[in-house]
Design an enzyme around this catalytic site. Structure first.
Site, PDB file in Angstrom:
ATOM      1  N   PHE A  58      58.105  -9.306   0.213  1.00 50.03           N
ATOM      2  CA  PHE A  58      57.299  -8.112   0.527  1.00 50.03           C
ATOM      3  C   PHE A  58      57.757  -7.385   1.788  1.00 50.03           C
ATOM      4  O   PHE A  58      57.156  -6.377   2.173  1.00 50.03           O
ATOM      5  CB  PHE A  58      55.814  -8.480   0.629  1.00 50.03           C
ATOM      6  CG  PHE A  58      55.494  -9.555   1.651  1.00 50.03           C
ATOM      7  CD1 PHE A  58      55.343  -9.235   2.995  1.00 50.03           C
ATOM      8  CD2 PHE A  58      55.326 -10.880   1.256  1.00 50.03           C
ATOM      9  CE1 PHE A  58      55.028 -10.218   3.930  1.00 50.03           C
ATOM     10  CE2 PHE A  58      55.014 -11.871   2.183  1.00 50.03           C
ATOM     11  CZ  PHE A  58      54.871 -11.535   3.533  1.00 50.03           C
ATOM     12  N   ARG A  86      40.563 -12.886  13.986  1.00 50.58           N
ATOM     13  CA  ARG A  86      40.898 -13.265  12.610  1.00 50.58           C
ATOM     14  C   ARG A  86      39.638 -13.396  11.754  1.00 50.58           C
ATOM     15  O   ARG A  86      39.625 -13.030  10.580  1.00 50.58           O
ATOM     16  CB  ARG A  86      41.741 -14.535  12.581  1.00 50.58           C
ATOM     17  CG  ARG A  86      43.106 -14.298  13.230  1.00 50.58           C
ATOM     18  CD  ARG A  86      44.029 -15.492  13.121  1.00 50.58           C
ATOM     19  NE  ARG A  86      44.498 -15.709  11.761  1.00 50.58           N
ATOM     20  CZ  ARG A  86      45.452 -14.990  11.164  1.00 50.58           C
ATOM     21  NH1 ARG A  86      46.031 -13.972  11.805  1.00 50.58           N
ATOM     22  NH2 ARG A  86      45.834 -15.269   9.941  1.00 50.58           N
ATOM     23  N   THR A  92      43.810 -12.069   4.433  1.00 54.40           N
ATOM     24  CA  THR A  92      44.893 -11.068   4.342  1.00 54.40           C
ATOM     25  C   THR A  92      44.734 -10.182   3.115  1.00 54.40           C
ATOM     26  O   THR A  92      44.894  -8.961   3.194  1.00 54.40           O
ATOM     27  CB  THR A  92      46.259 -11.789   4.280  1.00 54.40           C
ATOM     28  OG1 THR A  92      46.379 -12.624   5.433  1.00 54.40           O
ATOM     29  CG2 THR A  92      47.404 -10.794   4.253  1.00 54.40           C
ATOM     30  N   ARG A 103      38.454  -6.292   6.468  1.00 55.32           N
ATOM     31  CA  ARG A 103      39.275  -6.058   5.272  1.00 55.32           C
ATOM     32  C   ARG A 103      38.407  -5.903   4.027  1.00 55.32           C
ATOM     33  O   ARG A 103      38.722  -5.087   3.149  1.00 55.32           O
ATOM     34  CB  ARG A 103      40.298  -7.177   5.120  1.00 55.32           C
ATOM     35  CG  ARG A 103      41.468  -6.971   6.102  1.00 55.32           C
ATOM     36  CD  ARG A 103      42.309  -8.200   6.225  1.00 55.32           C
ATOM     37  NE  ARG A 103      43.548  -7.978   6.953  1.00 55.32           N
ATOM     38  CZ  ARG A 103      44.237  -8.963   7.534  1.00 55.32           C
ATOM     39  NH1 ARG A 103      43.795 -10.206   7.480  1.00 55.32           N
ATOM     40  NH2 ARG A 103      45.347  -8.705   8.181  1.00 55.32           N
ATOM     41  N   ASN A 113      46.013  -3.215   4.165  1.00 53.23           N
ATOM     42  CA  ASN A 113      44.884  -4.118   4.440  1.00 53.23           C
ATOM     43  C   ASN A 113      44.243  -3.862   5.808  1.00 53.23           C
ATOM     44  O   ASN A 113      43.674  -4.752   6.420  1.00 53.23           O
ATOM     45  CB  ASN A 113      45.295  -5.584   4.245  1.00 53.23           C
ATOM     46  CG  ASN A 113      46.295  -6.070   5.275  1.00 53.23           C
ATOM     47  OD1 ASN A 113      46.882  -5.278   6.001  1.00 53.23           O
ATOM     48  ND2 ASN A 113      46.489  -7.369   5.346  1.00 53.23           N
ATOM     49  N   HIS A 116      46.056  -5.659  11.368  1.00 48.64           N
ATOM     50  CA  HIS A 116      46.879  -6.844  11.636  1.00 48.64           C
ATOM     51  C   HIS A 116      46.278  -7.555  12.844  1.00 48.64           C
ATOM     52  O   HIS A 116      45.763  -6.894  13.751  1.00 48.64           O
ATOM     53  CB  HIS A 116      48.322  -6.450  11.957  1.00 48.64           C
ATOM     54  CG  HIS A 116      49.111  -7.591  12.549  1.00 48.64           C
ATOM     55  ND1 HIS A 116      49.674  -8.567  11.777  1.00 48.64           N
ATOM     56  CD2 HIS A 116      49.354  -7.939  13.843  1.00 48.64           C
ATOM     57  CE1 HIS A 116      50.253  -9.464  12.575  1.00 48.64           C
ATOM     58  NE2 HIS A 116      50.071  -9.102  13.824  1.00 48.64           N
TER      59      HIS A 116
HETATM   60  P1  CMP Z   1      49.688  -8.783   8.396  1.00 46.36           P
HETATM   61  O1  CMP Z   1      48.639  -9.612   9.021  1.00 46.36           O
HETATM   62  O2  CMP Z   1      49.990  -7.473   9.029  1.00 46.36           O
HETATM   63  O3  CMP Z   1      51.051  -9.627   8.340  1.00 46.36           O
HETATM   64  C1  CMP Z   1      52.047  -9.389   7.372  1.00 46.36           C
HETATM   65  C2  CMP Z   1      51.601  -8.465   6.292  1.00 46.36           C
HETATM   66  O4  CMP Z   1      52.362  -8.494   5.115  1.00 46.36           O
HETATM   67  C3  CMP Z   1      50.214  -8.841   5.858  1.00 46.36           C
HETATM   68  O5  CMP Z   1      49.299  -8.504   6.873  1.00 46.36           O
HETATM   69  C4  CMP Z   1      50.091  -8.043   4.556  1.00 46.36           C
HETATM   70  O6  CMP Z   1      49.636  -6.713   4.767  1.00 46.36           O
HETATM   71  C5  CMP Z   1      51.542  -7.967   4.069  1.00 46.36           C
HETATM   72  N1  CMP Z   1      51.763  -8.729   2.849  1.00 46.36           N
HETATM   73  C6  CMP Z   1      52.149  -8.218   1.660  1.00 46.36           C
HETATM   74  N2  CMP Z   1      52.279  -9.176   0.736  1.00 46.36           N
HETATM   75  C7  CMP Z   1      51.957 -10.345   1.337  1.00 46.36           C
HETATM   76  C8  CMP Z   1      51.868 -11.706   0.895  1.00 46.36           C
HETATM   77  N3  CMP Z   1      52.186 -12.060  -0.343  1.00 46.36           N
HETATM   78  N4  CMP Z   1      51.506 -12.640   1.800  1.00 46.36           N
HETATM   79  C9  CMP Z   1      51.213 -12.310   3.081  1.00 46.36           C
HETATM   80  N5  CMP Z   1      51.271 -11.032   3.552  1.00 46.36           N
HETATM   81  C10 CMP Z   1      51.632 -10.068   2.686  1.00 46.36           C
END
Ligand code: CMP
Length: 142
Positions: A58, A86, A92, A103, A113, A116
């Site tokens: 991703f 968190r 996530t 979220r 989402n 972060h």
């Molecule tokens: P974030 O906490 O910003 O850290 C990495 C980001 O990758 C996560 O939030 C998601 O928005 C994005 N992402 C997309 N696909 C995945 C996945 N399969 N697992 C984890 N994060 C993902």
């Protein structure tokens, strides 16, 4: 212990005009905003920030999305700030996020989402230093 954590209000949440609603969640939970800046990340900025995910499938879409519009980058400070942030964010994937989390309420997809947040103390220190100099971070005066 009083901690600092990095938060990013992502392009989807900025586009939805919910910056203030999200900041209120942080403040309502007793976190303080110790630093803030709005930036439109370049793809390189986003790629460097998420370098830890470089090998993940991703990664490309994540970098495209994070550079698709302005973001608000924050340092949050407070007792147990890393875990507290968190908890406020929720899972996530918004489909898995508990009711009442940021979220669950504001995110549309696993990429879009809304927010972060740093996942641990070491990550927080690295992520804060990626965006902020010492003179841009302010100690809470409570
Ligand atoms: P974030 O906490 O910003 O850290 C990495 C980001 O990758 C996560 O939030 C998601 O928005 C994005 N992402 C997309 N696909 C995945 C996945 N399969 N697992 C984890 N994060 C993902």
């Amino acid at each position: 212990a009083v901690e600092r954590t990095l938060s990013i209000i992502k392009p989807d949440a900025v586009r939805k005009n919910v910056i203030g609603a999200i900041l209120s969640r942080f403040e309502g939970a007793g976190l303080r905003i110790a630093a803030a800046k709005m930036l439109h990340l370049s793809r390189e900025d986003a790629g460097g920030f998420y370098a830890v995910h470089e090998a993940r499938p991703f990664y490309g879409e994540l970098c495209d999305f994070m550079s698709s519009g302005p973001v608000l980058i924050l340092v949050l400070e407070g007792e147990g700030a890393i875990a507290k942030n968190r908890d406020l964010m929720g899972a996530t994937n918004p489909k898995d996020a508990a009711a009442g989390t940021i979220r669950a309420d504001f995110a549309d997809s696993i990429d879009a989402n809304a927010v972060h947040g740093s996942d641990g103390a070491e990550t927080a220190a690295w992520e804060i230093a990626y965006f902020f100099g010492q003179r841009e971070i302010f100690r809470a005066e409570s």
